[in-house]
Design a protein around this motif. Structure first.
Motif, PDB file in Angstrom:
ATOM      1  N   ASN A 626      18.473  10.435  -1.541  1.00 41.26           N
ATOM      2  CA  ASN A 626      18.458   9.450  -2.619  1.00 41.26           C
ATOM      3  C   ASN A 626      18.975   8.096  -2.122  1.00 41.26           C
ATOM      4  O   ASN A 626      20.024   7.611  -2.545  1.00 41.26           O
ATOM      5  N   PRO A 627      18.252   7.497  -1.182  1.00 41.09           N
ATOM      6  CA  PRO A 627      18.762   6.233  -0.645  1.00 41.09           C
ATOM      7  C   PRO A 627      18.582   5.106  -1.659  1.00 41.09           C
ATOM      8  O   PRO A 627      17.844   5.260  -2.641  1.00 41.09           O
ATOM      9  N   GLN A 628      19.229   3.996  -1.386  1.00 43.72           N
ATOM     10  CA  GLN A 628      18.992   2.813  -2.231  1.00 43.72           C
ATOM     11  C   GLN A 628      17.536   2.379  -2.082  1.00 43.72           C
ATOM     12  O   GLN A 628      16.835   2.183  -3.052  1.00 43.72           O
ATOM     13  N   TRP A 629      17.122   2.241  -0.816  1.00 46.40           N
ATOM     14  CA  TRP A 629      15.721   1.974  -0.513  1.00 46.40           C
ATOM     15  C   TRP A 629      15.365   2.721   0.768  1.00 46.40           C
ATOM     16  O   TRP A 629      16.163   2.736   1.721  1.00 46.40           O
ATOM     17  N   PRO A 630      14.198   3.349   0.814  1.00 42.48           N
ATOM     18  CA  PRO A 630      13.874   4.141   2.010  1.00 42.48           C
ATOM     19  C   PRO A 630      13.356   3.288   3.170  1.00 42.48           C
ATOM     20  O   PRO A 630      12.905   2.152   2.966  1.00 42.48           O
ATOM     21  N   PHE A 631      13.388   3.852   4.336  1.00 44.28           N
ATOM     22  CA  PHE A 631      12.742   3.289   5.525  1.00 44.28           C
ATOM     23  C   PHE A 631      11.285   2.969   5.171  1.00 44.28           C
ATOM     24  O   PHE A 631      10.627   3.742   4.459  1.00 44.28           O
ATOM     25  N   GLY A 632      10.798   1.845   5.641  1.00 47.53           N
ATOM     26  CA  GLY A 632       9.386   1.505   5.419  1.00 47.53           C
ATOM     27  C   GLY A 632       9.121   0.781   4.114  1.00 47.53           C
ATOM     28  O   GLY A 632       8.011   0.363   3.834  1.00 47.53           O
ATOM     29  N   TYR A 633      10.201   0.615   3.306  1.00 47.95           N
ATOM     30  CA  TYR A 633      10.036   0.038   1.965  1.00 47.95           C
ATOM     31  C   TYR A 633      10.107  -1.490   1.996  1.00 47.95           C
ATOM     32  O   TYR A 633      10.850  -2.077   2.778  1.00 47.95           O
ATOM     33  N   GLY A 634       9.366  -2.110   1.123  1.00 50.26           N
ATOM     34  CA  GLY A 634       9.418  -3.565   0.977  1.00 50.26           C
ATOM     35  C   GLY A 634       8.318  -3.998   0.029  1.00 50.26           C
ATOM     36  O   GLY A 634       7.189  -3.500   0.120  1.00 50.26           O
ATOM     37  N   LEU A 635       8.649  -4.901  -0.902  1.00 48.61           N
ATOM     38  CA  LEU A 635       7.670  -5.330  -1.906  1.00 48.61           C
ATOM     39  C   LEU A 635       6.939  -6.588  -1.440  1.00 48.61           C
ATOM     40  O   LEU A 635       7.321  -7.221  -0.455  1.00 48.61           O
ATOM     41  N   SER A 636       5.912  -6.926  -2.224  1.00 44.57           N
ATOM     42  CA  SER A 636       5.120  -8.119  -1.932  1.00 44.57           C
ATOM     43  C   SER A 636       4.893  -8.836  -3.260  1.00 44.57           C
ATOM     44  O   SER A 636       5.129  -8.257  -4.333  1.00 44.57           O
ATOM     45  N   TYR A 637       4.429 -10.079  -3.210  1.00 44.29           N
ATOM     46  CA  TYR A 637       4.061 -10.759  -4.460  1.00 44.29           C
ATOM     47  C   TYR A 637       2.664 -10.355  -4.923  1.00 44.29           C
ATOM     48  O   TYR A 637       2.186 -10.797  -5.949  1.00 44.29           O
ATOM     49  N   THR A 638       1.991  -9.542  -4.108  1.00 40.71           N
ATOM     50  CA  THR A 638       0.727  -8.993  -4.568  1.00 40.71           C
ATOM     51  C   THR A 638       0.833  -7.470  -4.551  1.00 40.71           C
ATOM     52  O   THR A 638       1.888  -6.919  -4.223  1.00 40.71           O
ATOM     53  N   THR A 639      -0.248  -6.805  -4.910  1.00 39.55           N
ATOM     54  CA  THR A 639      -0.226  -5.339  -4.899  1.00 39.55           C
ATOM     55  C   THR A 639      -1.363  -4.837  -4.012  1.00 39.55           C
ATOM     56  O   THR A 639      -2.381  -5.525  -3.848  1.00 39.55           O
ATOM     57  N   PHE A 640      -1.176  -3.662  -3.456  1.00 44.51           N
ATOM     58  CA  PHE A 640      -2.197  -3.077  -2.584  1.00 44.51           C
ATOM     59  C   PHE A 640      -2.521  -1.680  -3.083  1.00 44.51           C
ATOM     60  O   PHE A 640      -1.638  -0.970  -3.569  1.00 44.51           O
ATOM     61  N   SER A 641      -3.786  -1.299  -2.955  1.00 45.18           N
ATOM     62  CA  SER A 641      -4.099   0.096  -3.282  1.00 45.18           C
ATOM     63  C   SER A 641      -4.742   0.759  -2.068  1.00 45.18           C
ATOM     64  O   SER A 641      -5.403   0.105  -1.259  1.00 45.18           O
ATOM     65  N   TYR A 642      -4.517   2.044  -1.960  1.00 44.44           N
ATOM     66  CA  TYR A 642      -5.045   2.830  -0.840  1.00 44.44           C
ATOM     67  C   TYR A 642      -6.102   3.787  -1.370  1.00 44.44           C
ATOM     68  O   TYR A 642      -5.907   4.407  -2.418  1.00 44.44           O
ATOM     69  N   SER A 643      -7.221   3.905  -0.652  1.00 45.28           N
ATOM     70  CA  SER A 643      -8.230   4.880  -1.067  1.00 45.28           C
ATOM     71  C   SER A 643      -8.972   5.394   0.160  1.00 45.28           C
ATOM     72  O   SER A 643      -8.839   4.828   1.254  1.00 45.28           O
ATOM     73  N   ASN A 644      -9.774   6.431  -0.091  1.00 45.98           N
ATOM     74  CA  ASN A 644     -10.694   6.873   0.954  1.00 45.98           C
ATOM     75  C   ASN A 644     -10.013   7.347   2.238  1.00 45.98           C
ATOM     76  O   ASN A 644     -10.505   7.044   3.330  1.00 45.98           O
ATOM     77  N   LEU A 645      -8.902   8.022   2.121  1.00 46.13           N
ATOM     78  CA  LEU A 645      -8.262   8.530   3.341  1.00 46.13           C
ATOM     79  C   LEU A 645      -9.154   9.613   3.941  1.00 46.13           C
ATOM     80  O   LEU A 645      -9.468  10.600   3.279  1.00 46.13           O
ATOM     81  N   LYS A 646      -9.582   9.378   5.179  1.00 49.48           N
ATOM     82  CA  LYS A 646     -10.489  10.351   5.803  1.00 49.48           C
ATOM     83  C   LYS A 646      -9.923  10.806   7.131  1.00 49.48           C
ATOM     84  O   LYS A 646      -9.362   9.999   7.881  1.00 49.48           O
ATOM     85  N   ILE A 647     -10.126  12.088   7.417  1.00 48.26           N
ATOM     86  CA  ILE A 647      -9.757  12.567   8.752  1.00 48.26           C
ATOM     87  C   ILE A 647     -11.011  13.105   9.423  1.00 48.26           C
ATOM     88  O   ILE A 647     -11.926  13.583   8.750  1.00 48.26           O
ATOM     89  N   SER A 648     -11.057  12.990  10.749  1.00 46.21           N
ATOM     90  CA  SER A 648     -12.300  13.328  11.445  1.00 46.21           C
ATOM     91  C   SER A 648     -12.582  14.825  11.447  1.00 46.21           C
ATOM     92  O   SER A 648     -13.710  15.255  11.643  1.00 46.21           O
TER      93      SER A 648
END
Ligand code: BGC
Length: 753
Positions: A626-648
């Motif tokens: 339960n960290p305050q903020w995890p490793f890799g975390y950080g906000l932006s003034y915009t938003t991003f979405s992820y889709s289409n995760l494919k593995i070979s």
């Protein structure tokens, strides 16, 4: 095919092979090897032992005092060091950063003696801690510190930082940089956490190797390149009690899993020198550890360069660690463990003792020849035999505006937005703000240690033309709308009442808290929580009723959970360097969209140090992650979405590559950069496997509505871990690959062969 044609083709193949690059570099290496051999064969024992000796510039300077910029070489002492004791290396700065011209004078004096007044004319290799730029040369480009370079998650920027730092260091006449720090930052109390590229093995290896690539290019004899030094080999960064230079307990498996890989990456990237862990691991001081210094570093990692001790640490095997009952035994232990050069640094005791040891047969001649050959090889690779002098032409481009631009970009990209309630940020440039707090109006906290002086804490020496956070904000929105009132220092209330009144008259308060600059042991703390003076001040300011934006300037994640709820916005600036004030103002007022991501876990509680790649048991039953903020975390003034995760493929063998691709879209209204992070979870293993581990990342820029496909390739290296036998292995089984909020499962099967 007729015989003649066959012969003809064979001849062409042979000719091509001879002409190929590897063959050429073989020839070059042989030449260097041969040159070194010839030289060593001409050297006396005294000359050899001298090459292994390194003293600080203080040892050859006129005494003393603390006078700023009054340093003067003591020529008699310098001649004694180089002619009588044959010293191979000098390091450090006397007191405070010198002008580049003065560095030229100092280095020329040193090399003149070495070249003209010694029997063999062997050049001295000068070494310095150019940690975040050429920090001991006045007016240099001072980058964000390492923790920020990691927070930018941008390999190109790290490479640029390496290349500019090299340029300015070599322009100062210095060819050897005691950097990068490849220690892993997994102990947040440690006063050198900010010198690391964070807690993660993969991120630190990537950023560190990119830095080395920039710093060294393909050829360290290049006028603008230096030799790097991987430090502090190995395990230094994990003191149990958090204090600098105190014991670590690291088992062989954890050493190989978490602490060695960054050094392995640095060796692979071509670093020709390594500095030793100043402390101890499992009861063995770094400088006495034959297993790590020779068996692992030489025989496994295949390191060919030379190993330098850390400051006074060979003597400390006797005076501090008591593994040697005499100073002489200390020298024997360290040299036989694998230390090639001793940073003595104030006297010639190492020289005298090592001579005695060789003469009486306690240290064999082969070991001396081995160490000296390694040192001379690096000197040759640096081109010092051809020209040991500073290159005057390089002065012209020192700290040129292009370098400052790169520095500003690095600072901006390293800033992390961790809270933005109701999108309070970015602020309008019409806002009336109050700027307050101990880190608001000083340059030294933005830069941290190793800045102009060792501790970096003499604000009076900082360049007046650079901007503090308060100055940068005033420049941006005008002094009229940007009042500054200090409120409190790092440890004491100053004008709290007055500041609260001022807060009531502002639209927004920008509260800058954190740590003063520090370095090494003087930065030790006993409590990770920010002190009460600052926390109470934050609460009082928040009680004034205006929205508060908290800016944290700090070398390690000081716990601030008690004030987080009261803050409308939080920016984690860490140590953004000389352009940090401007970069922060750009982020606060929306001239730059923040893209930094945490390179460390930000703890919620001082004793809740569970890192992001925790083991299952750390988040099981009563245990929670339960960290305050995890490793890799950080906000932006915009938003991003992820889709289409494919593995070979859903199934691969360890010898195959798994291709992973994902579409990332900017779904907001502002252009922005996103760090696409790929994590892997090995579901079951014979050794407990982490919850997740970073195995790939890429920083991309996206305009509103734009989509980019990002691809990764995973192989055996990514699937492997250190098994029960302490060897790197892969095991068949199921894995989950995660990018953004998307996941895919695949199976690693037994190799078919
Ligand atoms: C530090 C090293 C540094 C050396 C030379 C030591 O105290 O641990 O990181 O390179 O001093 O300045």
């Amino acid at each position: 095919m007729n015989q003649l044609l066959k012969v003809f083709i064979m001849l062409i193949v042979i000719a091509l092979t001879i002409g190929l690059k590897p063959a050429e570099s073989n020839v070059e290496t042989q030449t260097t090897d041969q040159r070194v051999k010839d030289l060593v064969s001409k050297m006396t024992l005294e000359e050899k032992v001298g090459q292994m000796t390194q003293v600080t510039i203080q040892a050859v300077s006129k005494v003393q005092g603390t006078g700023k910029q009054q340093h003067q070489i003591d020529l008699a002492k310098l001649e004694e060091a180089i002619i009588k004791y044959n010293v191979g290396s000098i390091l450090n700065v006397y007191d405070v950063a010198h002008s580049i011209e003065y560095w030229h004078q100092v280095i020329t004096e040193i090399q003149d003696i070495a070249k003209k007044k010694t029997r063999l004319g062997i050049p001295v290799i000068y070494g310095i801690d150019a940690i975040h730029g050429a920090n001991y040369t006045k007016g240099s480009t001072l980058f964000p510190q390492a923790i920020n370079m990691a927070a930018a998650w941008n390999k190109d920027l790290a490479e640029k930082c390496g290349s500019i730092t090299s340029y300015e260091t070599r322009a100062s006449g210095i060819p050897w940089n005691f950097y990068p720090v490849m220690d892993i930052g997994r102990q947040p109390l440690w006063s050198r956490l900010w010198e690391t590229f964070g807690e993660d093995v993969y991120l630190a290896s990537q950023i560190g190797s990119s830095y080395i690539k920039g710093a060294q290019g393909n050829d360290i004899s290049d006028a603008a390149k230096v030799a790097t030094c991987l430090k502090h080999y190995v395990g230094y960064s994990f003191p149990i009690n958090g204090r600098d230079r105190t014991p670590a307990w690291i088992s062989e498996r954890m050493m190989r899993e978490y602490f060695l890989p960054t050094f392995e990456a640095g060796v692979a990237a071509g670093a020709p020198t390594v500095m030793v862990n100043s402390s101890e691991v499992d009861g063995i001081p770094g400088h006495a550890n034959y297993h790590l210094l020779t068996e692992v570093l030489r025989n496994e990692l295949n390191f060919k360069g030379f190993v330098v001790s850390d400051w006074e640490d060979i003597a400390r095997l006797h005076t501090r660690d008591r593994v040697a009952s005499t100073p002489k035994e200390a020298v024997k232990i360290a040299v036989m463990a694998g230390v090639d050069m001793s940073m003595v640094p104030y006297n010639f005791s190492f020289y005298d003792l090592l001579l005695e040891l060789v003469k009486e047969g306690s240290v064999p001649m082969w070991r001396i020849d081995e160490a000296v050959s390694r040192i001379l090889t690096v000197k040759m690779q640096l081109g010092l035999f051809e020209n040991p002098y500073p290159n005057k032409e390089l002065i012209n481009n020192f700290a040129k505006s292009e370098f400052t631009e790169a520095n500003l970009t690095a600072a901006r990209e390293s800033i992390i937005l961790s809270k933005n309630e109701d999108n309070i940020l970015p602020l309008s440039k019409e806002s009336k703000v109050l700027i307050t707090g101990p880190t608001a109006n000083q340059l030294s906290p933005l830069n941290g240690g190793w800045t102009i002086t060792w501790q970096g804490n003499d604000e009076s020496l900082y360049p007046q033309e650079k901007h503090t956070i308060a100055e940068a904000i005033q420049n941006k929105i005008g002094v009229k709308n940007a009042l500054y009132s200090q409120g409190c220092s790092f440890t004491e209330e100053i004008n709290v009442k007055e500041t609260i009144e001022a807060a009531k008259n502002a639209d927004v308060v920008i509260l800058c808290l954190g740590e003063p600059p520090y370095c090494e042991s003087p930065g030790n703390i006993d409590n990770l929580t920010l002190n009460n003076v600052q926390l109470n001040f934050a609460q009082k300011i928040a009680a004034a009723g205006k929205p508060v934006i908290l800016v944290m300037i700090e070398g390690r994640p000081r716990v601030i959970s008690s004030i987080v709820p009261d803050m409308k916005g939080i920016i984690l600036g860490f140590l953004p360097g000389m352009e940090g004030g401007d970069a922060l103002a750009d982020v606060i007022f929306g001239d730059f969209n923040p893209s930094g991501k945490l390179p460390v876990t930000y703890p919620r509680n001082a004793n809740g140090i569970t890192l992001y790649d925790y083991k299952p048991i750390e988040n099981f039953d009563v245990n929670t992650y339960n960290p305050q903020w995890p490793f890799g975390y950080g906000l932006s003034y915009t938003t991003f979405s992820y889709s289409n995760l494919k593995i070979s493929s859903k199934e691969i063998t360890e010898n195959e590559t798994l291709k992973v691709s994902v579409d990332v879209k900017n779904t907001g209204e502002t252009s922005g950069q996103e760090v696409v992070q790929l994590y892997l979870c090995d579901l079951y293993g014979s050794v407990t496997r982490p919850d997740r581990q970073l195995k790939g990342f890429e920083k991309i820029s996206l305009n509103p509505g734009e989509i980019k496909t990002v691809t990764f390739a995973l192989n055996k290296d990514h699937f492997s871990f250190i098994g029960i036998d302490n060897k790197r292995i892969t095991e068949p089984g199921d894995f989950v690959v995660m990018v953004g909020d998307k996941k895919e499962k695949f199976t690693l099967t037994e190799s078919k062969n």
